[in-house]
Scaffold this motif. Structure first.
Motif, short mmCIF file in Angstrom:
data_model
loop_
_atom_site.label_atom_id
_atom_site.label_comp_id
_atom_site.label_asym_id
_atom_site.label_seq_id
_atom_site.Cartn_x
_atom_site.Cartn_y
_atom_site.Cartn_z
N ASP A 207 0.80 -1.15 0.12
CA ASP A 207 -0.03 0.08 -0.05
C ASP A 207 0.83 1.34 0.13
OD1 ASP A 207 0.82 -0.75 2.32
OD2 ASP A 207 -0.95 0.16 3.58
N ASN A 208 2.01 1.20 0.42
CA ASN A 208 2.81 2.45 0.70
C ASN A 208 4.41 2.08 0.25
OD1 ASN A 208 4.77 4.56 1.75
ND2 ASN A 208 3.50 4.81 3.48
N PRO A 209 4.71 2.83 -0.91
CA PRO A 209 6.26 2.46 -1.53
C PRO A 209 7.27 2.26 -0.34
CG PRO A 209 5.19 4.07 -2.83
CD PRO A 209 4.25 4.02 -1.40
N ILE A 210 7.06 3.31 0.60
CA ILE A 210 8.24 3.29 1.55
C ILE A 210 8.09 1.87 2.63
CG2 ILE A 210 8.96 4.46 3.75
CD1 ILE A 210 8.12 7.14 2.47
N VAL A 211 6.89 1.92 2.81
CA VAL A 211 6.57 0.55 3.85
C VAL A 211 7.07 -0.79 3.21
CG1 VAL A 211 4.80 -0.82 4.85
CG2 VAL A 211 4.77 1.63 5.05
N GLN A 212 6.79 -0.66 1.60
CA GLN A 212 7.22 -1.83 0.77
C GLN A 212 8.63 -2.11 0.90
OE1 GLN A 212 5.77 -1.93 -3.34
NE2 GLN A 212 5.85 -4.00 -3.29
N LYS A 213 9.43 -0.82 0.70
CA LYS A 213 11.07 -0.94 0.72
C LYS A 213 11.44 -1.64 1.98
CE LYS A 213 14.65 1.72 -1.00
NZ LYS A 213 14.90 2.93 -1.66
N VAL A 214 10.91 -1.02 3.06
CA VAL A 214 11.42 -1.65 4.32
C VAL A 214 10.87 -3.12 4.43
CG1 VAL A 214 10.98 -1.27 6.97
CG2 VAL A 214 11.11 0.67 5.44
N ALA A 215 9.82 -3.38 3.99
CA ALA A 215 9.51 -4.93 4.34
C ALA A 215 10.23 -5.73 3.39
CB ALA A 215 7.88 -4.90 3.67
N ALA A 216 10.76 -5.15 2.25
CA ALA A 216 11.64 -5.94 1.47
C ALA A 216 12.88 -6.34 2.01
CB ALA A 216 11.75 -5.26 -0.06
N GLN A 217 13.50 -5.33 2.72
CA GLN A 217 14.46 -5.41 3.58
C GLN A 217 14.48 -6.31 4.70
OE1 GLN A 217 17.81 -4.18 2.89
NE2 GLN A 217 18.43 -5.16 4.64
N LYS A 218 13.30 -6.36 5.32
CA LYS A 218 13.25 -7.20 6.47
C LYS A 218 13.13 -8.79 6.00
CE LYS A 218 11.96 -7.81 10.68
NZ LYS A 218 12.91 -7.44 11.77
N THR A 219 12.54 -8.68 4.92
CA THR A 219 12.22 -10.07 4.24
C THR A 219 13.79 -10.70 3.82
OG1 THR A 219 10.11 -9.45 3.24
CG2 THR A 219 11.46 -11.30 2.22
N ARG A 220 14.56 -9.80 3.25
CA ARG A 220 15.94 -10.27 3.11
C ARG A 220 16.76 -10.62 4.40
NH1 ARG A 220 15.43 -6.22 -0.91
NH2 ARG A 220 16.29 -4.53 0.32
N GLU A 221 16.41 -9.96 5.36
CA GLU A 221 17.14 -10.25 6.73
C GLU A 221 16.93 -11.46 7.32
OE1 GLU A 221 16.37 -7.17 9.09
OE2 GLU A 221 17.59 -5.64 7.92
N LEU A 222 15.20 -11.77 7.08
CA LEU A 222 14.57 -12.99 7.64
C LEU A 222 15.44 -14.28 6.78
CD1 LEU A 222 10.92 -12.14 8.25
CD2 LEU A 222 12.44 -12.80 9.55
#
Length: 100
Positions: free
Chosen positions: A72-87
């Motif tokens: 829903d939000n490009p900034i949130v999506q970017k943070v979520a992508a980073q968190k996914t890579r960390e996981l």
């Protein structure tokens, strides 16, 4: 030497006796590398958790932080992508610890 503290605990419970002292258990706990301890902590599971429990926690967090679920939000999506890579990195560390 035990690969995991959980193996030590399992053997102790199955035998019905306590063959190890508290000191030897503490020594086993110290043998867990810091990066593995941190991976368990970041995944939100105990270091005595089974591989199945770790996988369940990994999948739960992955669903929560996956970019497709946070689009829903490009900034949130970017943070979520980073968190996914960390996981993914965290889970690789835990899989190596379990030897799978």
């Amino acid at each position: 030497m035990y690969d995991r503290l959980g193996d030590l605990l399992k053997e102790t419970l199955e035998s019905g006796i306590l063959p190890h002292t508290e000191e030897s258990i503490q020594t086993e706990m110290k043998s867990v590398p810091p990066d593995v301890k941190e991976a368990f902590k970041l995944l939100g599971v105990d270091s005595l958790s089974s591989p199945e429990e770790c996988l369940k926690a990994y999948r739960t967090k992955l669903k929560r932080y996956h970019p497709d679920n946070n689009s829903d939000n490009p900034i949130v999506q970017k943070v979520a992508a980073q968190k996914t890579r960390e996981l993914i990195k965290i889970y690789k560390i835990i899989r190596q610890w379990f030897g799978s």
